[in-house]
Design an enzyme around this catalytic site. Structure first.
Site, PDB file in Angstrom:
ATOM      1  N   SER A  44      19.024  -7.074  24.838  1.00  0.00           N
ATOM      2  CA  SER A  44      18.865  -7.649  26.175  1.00  0.00           C
ATOM      3  C   SER A  44      18.727  -9.164  26.097  1.00  0.00           C
ATOM      4  O   SER A  44      19.191  -9.883  26.985  1.00  0.00           O
ATOM      5  CB  SER A  44      17.669  -7.033  26.898  1.00  0.00           C
ATOM      6  N   GLU A  45      18.108  -9.678  25.004  1.00  0.00           N
ATOM      7  CA  GLU A  45      18.029 -11.122  24.806  1.00  0.00           C
ATOM      8  C   GLU A  45      18.008 -11.455  23.322  1.00  0.00           C
ATOM      9  O   GLU A  45      17.482 -10.689  22.501  1.00  0.00           O
ATOM     10  CB  GLU A  45      16.789 -11.718  25.488  1.00  0.00           C
ATOM     11  N   THR A  46      18.593 -12.597  23.003  1.00  0.00           N
ATOM     12  CA  THR A  46      18.526 -13.204  21.678  1.00  0.00           C
ATOM     13  C   THR A  46      18.011 -14.617  21.864  1.00  0.00           C
ATOM     14  O   THR A  46      18.461 -15.333  22.762  1.00  0.00           O
ATOM     15  CB  THR A  46      19.914 -13.234  21.010  1.00  0.00           C
TER      16      THR A  46
END
Length: 306
Positions: A44-46
């Site tokens: 979902s996020e990096t």
């Protein structure tokens, strides 16, 4: 080459919570390369850790979903803060633990974050909201929102909580539902959502469904989050959504003087239960300060061969 680590955030249990890729020494990557790497990880996020503009700060963070960059996000802030503390101390964590305070630069501005590390325990971090949640006036038709989320109009709303649009840097349409059964049945029609979702802060709002209570007995609220326009079908824990929710809780529940500590549960329907800690400080009837915290546990590490 750049080292990276994978952390499960807003949980102390591996393979629960919200997975996050933390890429260290990321100055050499340009915007397109960071976006491509985020798509490769497909979490979902990096978060990319870069040299801060202010040398007094610990790091600059750039946060990407598979679809775009975010100015601010909760689980990358928590995960990166814990990861940086682990990277600095390694195995040299004192037997009685250690508390650290870091200033992290995000596009929204500096974010103050406190970290607690103890031997053989998950890390814990808590950050001050860089911007308090604010509401946006918009025309919201419950029937349209219900159709996009697989909910009947009568299932939307509880007590005096109603559909509302809030942002603390990232906008969310907050969708209160009558109970956990209604939350569990929700499904987001991505195409329909893009037609009916409102805009705020120059962005299409994601959907944040919430109700009182939770599977965990400590939970004050149970929640789910859908952001199809960002390449996130469903998110197991969303700190920026809880940041937005803080304004609605303060407004709809009429919080008064003092400190209010709440736990928000998310990710249960995905099999990745998460617990997000929210602290609200009120002076008289005004919300003056808010903090978000949670645990983070490292589950993997490696190196990008780029």
């Amino acid at each position: 080459m750049s080292d990276y680590a994978i952390y499960d955030v807003f949980t102390g249990t591996a393979l629960h919570g919200n997975p996050l890729a933390v890429v260290f020494d990321a100055d050499r990557f340009d915007d397109d390369e960071m976006q491509a790497i985020a798509r490769e990880f497909n979490l979902s996020e990096t978060v990319f850790v870069r040299t801060p503009e202010n040398p007094a700060h610990k790091a600059q963070l750039r946060i990407f979903t598979p679809g775009r960059e975010l100015p601010f996000a909760g689980h990358p802030t928590i995960g990166a803060a814990v990861a940086l503390a682990h990277r600095r101390l390694g195995d040299a964590i004192p037997a009685n633990g250690i508390d650290l305070v870091k200033m992290l630069e995000e596009q929204i501005g500096p974010v103050r974050c406190a970290v607690r590390l103890s031997p053989d325990k998950p890390g814990f971090a808590e950050f001050d909201l860089p911007r308090l949640s604010r509401s946006f006036e918009t025309e919201i038709i419950p029937e349209d929102i219900g159709a996009a989320l697989g909910l009947d109009p009568h299932e939307i709303g509880f007590e005096n909580h109603r559909l509302s649009l809030w942002s603390a840097g990232v906008p969310f349409l907050l969708v209160p539902v009558m109970d956990q059964a209604a939350a569990a049945k929700a499904e987001c029609d991505a195409a329909l959502w893009e037609q009916v979702a409102p805009m705020a802060d120059g962005q299409l709002a994601a959907a944040y469904i919430y109700c009182r209570g939770g599977v965990n007995h400590n939970a004050a609220f149970h929640a789910r989050m859908f952001a199809p326009s960002e390449g996130v079908a469903e998110d197991p824990a969303t700190g920026s959504a809880v940041a937005a929710l803080s304004g609605a809780i303060h407004g709809f529940d009429g919080l008064r003087e003092g400190n209010h500590a709440l736990v928000i549960e998310q990710g249960v329907e995905m099999g990745r239960p998460s617990l997000i800690h929210l602290h609200l400080d009120c002076s008289g009837p005004e919300l003056t300060h808010a903090r978000i915290g949670g645990e983070a546990v490292k589950i993997a590490e490696g190196r990008l061969l780029l």
